[in-house]
Design an enzyme around this catalytic site. Structure first.
Site, PDB file in Angstrom:
ATOM      1  N   THR A  40     -15.205   6.843  -2.489  1.00 57.91           N
ATOM      2  CA  THR A  40     -14.024   6.292  -2.343  1.00 57.91           C
ATOM      3  C   THR A  40     -13.986   4.912  -2.406  1.00 57.91           C
ATOM      4  O   THR A  40     -14.917   4.264  -2.930  1.00 57.91           O
ATOM      5  CB  THR A  40     -13.383   6.399  -0.812  1.00 57.91           C
ATOM      6  OG1 THR A  40     -14.267   5.795   0.158  1.00 57.91           O
ATOM      7  CG2 THR A  40     -13.503   7.909  -0.665  1.00 57.91           C
ATOM      8  N   LYS A  62     -18.777   3.237  14.662  1.00 53.82           N
ATOM      9  CA  LYS A  62     -18.779   4.881  14.493  1.00 53.82           C
ATOM     10  C   LYS A  62     -19.482   5.635  15.674  1.00 53.82           C
ATOM     11  O   LYS A  62     -18.871   6.522  16.147  1.00 53.82           O
ATOM     12  CB  LYS A  62     -19.293   5.356  13.238  1.00 53.82           C
ATOM     13  CG  LYS A  62     -18.687   5.177  11.903  1.00 53.82           C
ATOM     14  CD  LYS A  62     -17.224   5.602  12.033  1.00 53.82           C
ATOM     15  CE  LYS A  62     -16.443   5.389  10.674  1.00 53.82           C
ATOM     16  NZ  LYS A  62     -14.920   5.786  10.865  1.00 53.82           N
ATOM     17  N   ARG A  94       0.942  -1.263  -0.144  1.00 57.04           N
ATOM     18  CA  ARG A  94       0.033   0.064  -0.052  1.00 57.04           C
ATOM     19  C   ARG A  94       0.893   1.303   0.035  1.00 57.04           C
ATOM     20  O   ARG A  94       0.562   2.224  -0.620  1.00 57.04           O
ATOM     21  CB  ARG A  94      -0.822  -0.079   1.296  1.00 57.04           C
ATOM     22  CG  ARG A  94      -2.058  -1.048   1.189  1.00 57.04           C
ATOM     23  CD  ARG A  94      -3.133  -0.245   0.257  1.00 57.04           C
ATOM     24  NE  ARG A  94      -4.161  -1.359   0.099  1.00 57.04           N
ATOM     25  CZ  ARG A  94      -5.454  -1.023   0.927  1.00 57.04           C
ATOM     26  NH1 ARG A  94      -5.512  -0.222   1.747  1.00 57.04           N
ATOM     27  NH2 ARG A  94      -6.364  -2.003   0.783  1.00 57.04           N
ATOM     28  N   TYR A  99     -20.786  -1.464  11.108  1.00 55.00           N
ATOM     29  CA  TYR A  99     -19.980  -0.110  10.806  1.00 55.00           C
ATOM     30  C   TYR A  99     -20.636   0.942  11.625  1.00 55.00           C
ATOM     31  O   TYR A  99     -19.929   1.735  12.136  1.00 55.00           O
ATOM     32  CB  TYR A  99     -19.905   0.099   9.199  1.00 55.00           C
ATOM     33  CG  TYR A  99     -19.493   1.457   8.625  1.00 55.00           C
ATOM     34  CD1 TYR A  99     -18.089   1.474   8.833  1.00 55.00           C
ATOM     35  CD2 TYR A  99     -20.419   2.519   8.563  1.00 55.00           C
ATOM     36  CE1 TYR A  99     -17.722   2.665   8.474  1.00 55.00           C
ATOM     37  CE2 TYR A  99     -19.709   3.740   8.221  1.00 55.00           C
ATOM     38  CZ  TYR A  99     -18.297   3.801   7.978  1.00 55.00           C
ATOM     39  OH  TYR A  99     -17.807   4.982   7.679  1.00 55.00           O
TER      40      TYR A  99
END
Length: 257
Positions: free
Chosen positions: A191, A162, A45, A158
């Site tokens: 994204t 958060k 990466r 998810y």
């Protein structure tokens, strides 16, 4: 160093800076003359940011691994104190995945790693966490934090991660003297994680992060596109915050401040 000098030249660590919002934030900060420490999950990466790496240091480490996060905190401390950490990295998992340490991966990357880095790094002046509008409306998070009993829902897991990182930011704002804590909702942007159909502008998603990390003379809070927002009431509940902190301390071995 005066406040004016600090804002003119800050040292900032940006997690998840190989693509998307994190890369845009790092690019903007470098263009503004700040010292930026980049982060990539692994060496492969890191190759994606070879151009940026010519202007900045790059730390590699998997935020889904407790030992790797501890090592990254050590690397940061060897560089010197950070003026700010932008906790940008995040994931969403289509199925329930665990880390090598047996923790829920989406919880580890999105919330536990920011908890650890914030406390193990020599205390930064500003901590910028990444929230989401998906944090609202979760009722069973404390009863099944690691999704061992409920049928898996990638979006709910998810969103709960958060909710917890936002509660964490609010708790740190109460507990860490001299540290300003913000949470930013960058919006649903196109994204790698958000997907091509996301409708919010990618070129605006990093602007609030950078503003809060460098020059904003603002009290901590929850932000979306430069404007304060009210979070889910659980985020502002000290009892909920403290329960999250206690559980995070147990999971990571990093003491609650």
């Amino acid at each position: 160093m005066s406040k004016k000098d600090r804002q003119a030249m800050a040292r900032i660590f940006v997690t998840g800076s190989t693509a998307g919002v994190g890369r845009n934030a790092a690019t903007r900060l470098l263009e503004q003359g700040h010292e930026v420490i980049l982060h990539a999950r692994n060496a492969k990466r890191a190759e994606d940011i070879s151009g940026l790496a010519a202007q900045a240091q790059v730390l590699t480490g998997d935020l889904g691994d407790l030992a790797a996060v501890r090592r990254m905190a050590g690397y940061l401390n060897a560089i010197g104190p950070m003026d700010a950490i932008i906790h940008n990295a995040g994931i969403i998992d289509a199925q329930r995945n665990e880390t090598p340490d047996g923790l829920l991966r989406v919880l580890m990357v999105n919330a536990l790693a920011p908890y650890m880095l914030s406390l193990l790094a020599e205390q930064p002046a500003r901590l910028i966490f990444t929230g989401s509008s998906m944090h609202r409306g979760h009722g069973e998070v404390l009863e099944d934090m690691e999704w061992t009993r409920r049928p898996w829902s990638s979006s709910s897991a998810y969103g709960e991660s958060k909710l917890m990182v936002m509660a964490l930011a609010a708790a740190f704002a109460r507990r860490l003297d001299g540290v300003t804590c913000h949470t930013v909702d960058p919006g649903w942007v196109p994204t790698r994680m958000g997907g091509a159909s996301a409708g919010d502008p990618l070129d605006q998603a990093h602007v609030t992060q950078c503003w809060l990390a460098t020059g904003a003379d603002e009290a901590g809070g929850y932000w979306h596109h430069m404007r304060r927002q009210r979070p889910d009431p659980k985020v502002e509940d000290p009892a909920f915050q403290d329960t999250v902190l206690a559980r995070f301390s147990e999971m990571t071995g990093v003491p609650v401040p």
